[in-house]
Design a protein around this motif. Structure first.
Motif, PDB file in Angstrom:
ATOM      1  N   PRO A 111       0.823  -1.211   0.000  1.00  0.00           N
ATOM      2  CA  PRO A 111       0.000   0.000   0.000  1.00  0.00           C
ATOM      3  C   PRO A 111       0.854   1.256   0.000  1.00  0.00           C
ATOM      4  CG  PRO A 111      -0.023  -1.047   2.160  1.00  0.00           C
ATOM      5  CD  PRO A 111       0.681  -1.991   1.245  1.00  0.00           C
ATOM      6  N   GLY A 141     -13.198   0.338   5.100  1.00  0.00           N
ATOM      7  CA  GLY A 141     -12.431   1.572   5.159  1.00  0.00           C
ATOM      8  C   GLY A 141     -11.505   1.688   6.343  1.00  0.00           C
ATOM      9  N   GLY A 143      -8.869  -0.176   6.967  1.00  0.00           N
ATOM     10  CA  GLY A 143      -7.486  -0.451   6.597  1.00  0.00           C
ATOM     11  C   GLY A 143      -7.047  -1.880   6.810  1.00  0.00           C
ATOM     12  N   THR A 145      -7.059  -4.577   4.585  1.00  0.00           N
ATOM     13  CA  THR A 145      -6.246  -5.086   3.487  1.00  0.00           C
ATOM     14  C   THR A 145      -4.893  -4.389   3.434  1.00  0.00           C
ATOM     15  OG1 THR A 145      -8.253  -5.610   2.226  1.00  0.00           O
ATOM     16  CG2 THR A 145      -6.202  -5.457   0.998  1.00  0.00           C
ATOM     17  N   ALA A 146      -4.869  -3.085   3.682  1.00  0.00           N
ATOM     18  CA  ALA A 146      -3.597  -2.355   3.672  1.00  0.00           C
ATOM     19  C   ALA A 146      -2.656  -2.890   4.745  1.00  0.00           C
ATOM     20  CB  ALA A 146      -3.852  -0.861   3.880  1.00  0.00           C
ATOM     21  N   CYS A 299     -13.243  12.969   8.658  1.00  0.00           N
ATOM     22  CA  CYS A 299     -13.137  11.649   8.027  1.00  0.00           C
ATOM     23  C   CYS A 299     -13.195  10.518   9.032  1.00  0.00           C
ATOM     24  CB  CYS A 299     -11.839  11.551   7.225  1.00  0.00           C
ATOM     25  SG  CYS A 299     -11.773  12.620   5.768  1.00  0.00           S
ATOM     26  N   LEU A 304      -9.126   4.870   4.593  1.00  0.00           N
ATOM     27  CA  LEU A 304      -9.650   4.990   3.239  1.00  0.00           C
ATOM     28  C   LEU A 304     -10.291   6.348   3.020  1.00  0.00           C
ATOM     29  CD1 LEU A 304     -10.205   3.798   0.498  1.00  0.00           C
ATOM     30  CD2 LEU A 304     -12.265   2.720   1.415  1.00  0.00           C
ATOM     31  N   ARG A 307      -7.568   8.899   2.556  1.00  0.00           N
ATOM     32  CA  ARG A 307      -6.934   8.793   1.238  1.00  0.00           C
ATOM     33  C   ARG A 307      -7.801   9.427   0.154  1.00  0.00           C
ATOM     34  NH1 ARG A 307      -2.651   5.167   0.857  1.00  0.00           N
ATOM     35  NH2 ARG A 307      -2.179   4.060   2.811  1.00  0.00           N
ATOM     36  N   LEU A 308      -9.107   9.187   0.222  1.00  0.00           N
ATOM     37  CA  LEU A 308     -10.000   9.778  -0.765  1.00  0.00           C
ATOM     38  C   LEU A 308     -10.038  11.302  -0.629  1.00  0.00           C
ATOM     39  CD1 LEU A 308     -12.933   7.213  -0.639  1.00  0.00           C
ATOM     40  CD2 LEU A 308     -11.265   7.503  -2.460  1.00  0.00           C
ATOM     41  N   THR A 361     -20.036   3.413   4.149  1.00  0.00           N
ATOM     42  CA  THR A 361     -18.639   3.142   4.412  1.00  0.00           C
ATOM     43  C   THR A 361     -17.827   4.396   4.188  1.00  0.00           C
ATOM     44  OG1 THR A 361     -18.228   2.499   2.136  1.00  0.00           O
ATOM     45  CG2 THR A 361     -18.949   0.768   3.633  1.00  0.00           C
ATOM     46  N   THR A 363     -15.744   4.880   1.882  1.00  0.00           N
ATOM     47  CA  THR A 363     -15.720   5.218   0.475  1.00  0.00           C
ATOM     48  C   THR A 363     -16.963   5.992   0.081  1.00  0.00           C
ATOM     49  OG1 THR A 363     -14.517   3.168   0.101  1.00  0.00           O
ATOM     50  CG2 THR A 363     -15.476   4.242  -1.820  1.00  0.00           C
ATOM     51  N   THR A 366     -17.485   9.640   1.842  1.00  0.00           N
ATOM     52  CA  THR A 366     -16.491  10.643   1.494  1.00  0.00           C
ATOM     53  C   THR A 366     -16.657  11.080   0.051  1.00  0.00           C
ATOM     54  OG1 THR A 366     -15.006   9.563   3.028  1.00  0.00           O
ATOM     55  CG2 THR A 366     -14.037  11.159   1.537  1.00  0.00           C
TER      56      THR A 366
END
Length: 494
Positions: A111, A141, A143, A145-146, A299, A304, A307-308, A361, A363, A366
């Motif tokens: 990542p 969101g 994190g 997977t990261a 946020c 996630l 980041r967005l 979520t 994603t 945001t």
């Protein structure tokens, strides 16, 4: 004891069975029983249970590095001897992989701008010692997977025989992947020919565990949904490990395999600031650090979402961080429960929401906050009032699975479907002593459920149970039945 240790040369072992035979000779030459070796290893700070040592010395697979190191130390070896034994283990494992097939390298890239999570990375290190598997759980969101990919790339040297990766699509809006196709994919990556892969699912799982028994392979199972999806994909005995990510608790794996769960929380505020520094640049954050902190708070400190938001800042350099913060802070998602404010990091697997009921979520909310949506109403027009049934009503807090709210006095299972009431049909307030709504009144003045002669009332019937009452009274009364459906209950002529 030192002479017996020096008399054994691990480099003379050319295969895994020969190496294990040398380890058995080492234990016998030390004069220690398996229980005494385990106790001495524990005194030295190593992890070597008696059951693990007995299993390692009774099979022909290359043991894990930590097991070999603990055994050599407990038998009197120094660090130089430990390094010699571990080097020979690595050479034999590499030779076995070269003989049996190819080395898979399926991990996605690490990542970008990963920050924080030092405590979680340390816990993953501890959990993957035994039982060689761990579940990273948390909402979308957060994190997961990261963190999994960052740890996997940081630990590549610990798994020289390859890394397997699959997105199980547990919460991707499509059907989750079944274990059968995933096993076919893994077996192919490990060098198994298509004609050699069994058609039966249990045989595929057994072959998969056999291939991993003498290898050190990391298996990353991303976006899992249920324990049944994972059980056949877990490595068996040996040096392989599994790293699992899921939005829900997979306590079934804990019950059957002892797999621990690591719940992820949002980033700390300082970690969020470090992520913004890495994404949009330290100089730009330094121009308005208070606005950047407000953006992190808006946020919810979700990686996630941050980041967005950083991508929006980079895409619109004319927009200040404060303006983006205000747009996200005023987003409609704040009227509902956000992932950062939910009391639990992840819901139980038995109550996991489906695609239609998944809460917003990082994603979704945001993007909706950063991207204004055009209005479909003509300019200058006023919204038309909705029907009376669209008026917000008081939410019912009855227990899940019940059919409340329903009209008081209606039996469980009775049909309560009717059209929305109109203002004209709403009954007036009944006296406090009235226990029955006015629409259930009989035209003859008697109760519609009054028993006839020879019949027992429900109060005297021992088999009758009291009917529950809805804890949340409806804000509007249901529509009264039509005149044709109201039937007076007269005393029976019998």
């Amino acid at each position: 004891m030192r002479q017996s240790l020096d008399g054994l040369d691990p480099s003379s072992a050319g295969s895994a069975p020969q190496l294990v035979a040398l380890l058995r000779e080492l234990r016998a030459a030390s004069g220690l029983s398996i229980r005494e070796v385990s106790r001495r290893a524990r005194d030295r700070g190593d992890w070597l249970p008696t059951s693990t040592l007995a299993a390692v010395l009774n099979r022909d697979a290359v043991p894990r590095a930590e097991v070999v190191a603990a055994l050599v130390r407990a038998c009197g070896g120094d660090e130089a001897a430990v390094e010699t034994w571990l080097a020979q283990c690595a050479r034999i494992s590499a030779a076995d992989v070269a003989d049996t097939g190819q080395v898979p390298r399926q991990l996605p890239g690490p990542p970008h701008a990963f920050t924080g999570r030092e405590r979680e990375l340390h816990l993953v290190d501890e959990h993957l010692q035994s039982p060689r598997a761990v579940v990273l759980a948390g909402p979308a969101g957060i994190g997961k997977t990261a963190l999994a990919l960052h740890w996997a790339h940081r630990s590549l040297d610990a798994f020289p025989d390859g890394q397997l990766y699959v997105d199980l699509r547990g919460f991707s809006g499509t059907d989750p992947l079944a274990p059968g196709p995933v096993l076919h994919r893994f077996l192919t990556a490990l060098g198994t020919g298509p004609e050699e892969i069994p058609a039966d699912g249990d045989e595929r799982a057994a072959m998969f565990r056999s291939l991993l028994g003498h290898r050190r392979v990391l298996v990353v199972l991303d976006n899992a949904r249920s324990p049944e999806q994972l059980r056949d994909l877990l490595p068996g005995a040996g040096g392989s490990a599994a790293l699992i990510t899921a939005r829900t608790d997979l306590f079934g794996l804990t019950a059957t395999h002892g797999v621990p769960h690591l719940r992820l929380a949002p980033l700390t505020r300082e970690e969020s600031m470090d992520l913004l520094d890495a994404m949009i640049g330290r100089d730009r954050v330094a121009t308005d650090p208070e606005a950047a902190r407000g953006l992190a708070a808006a946020c919810g400190d979700l990686p996630l979402a941050l980041r967005l938001a950083a991508c929006q800042t980079l895409a619109h350099p004319e927009q200040t961080i404060g303006e983006l913060r205000d747009r996200i802070a005023a987003a409609p998602w704040r009227t509902s429960t956000s992932p950062a404010t939910r009391p639990r990091a992840c819901a139980p697997a038995s109550t996991s929401p489906g695609p239609a009921s998944t809460p917003p979520t990082g994603t979704s909310w945001t993007r909706s906050a950063c991207t204004p949506r055009p209005s479909s109403r003509p300019p200058g027009s006023r919204p038309s009032p909705g029907p009376p049934s669209a008026t917000p009503t008081q939410p019912c807090t009855a227990s899940p699975g019940s059919t409340w709210p329903r009209p008081p006095g209606t039996a469980a299972g009775a049909s309560t479907t009717s059209s929305a009431p109109t203002p004209a049909s709403t009954p007036s307030a009944a006296p406090a002593t009235s226990a029955r709504p006015p629409w259930t009144a009989s035209t003859t003045g008697t109760s519609p459920r009054s028993p006839g002669p020879g019949r027992r009332s429900s109060a005297s019937n021992p088999r009758s149970s009291p009917r529950p009452t809805c804890p949340c009274p409806p804000s509007t009364a249901p529509k009264p039945p039509s005149p044709g459906s109201t039937r007076a209950t007269a005393p029976s002529a019998r």
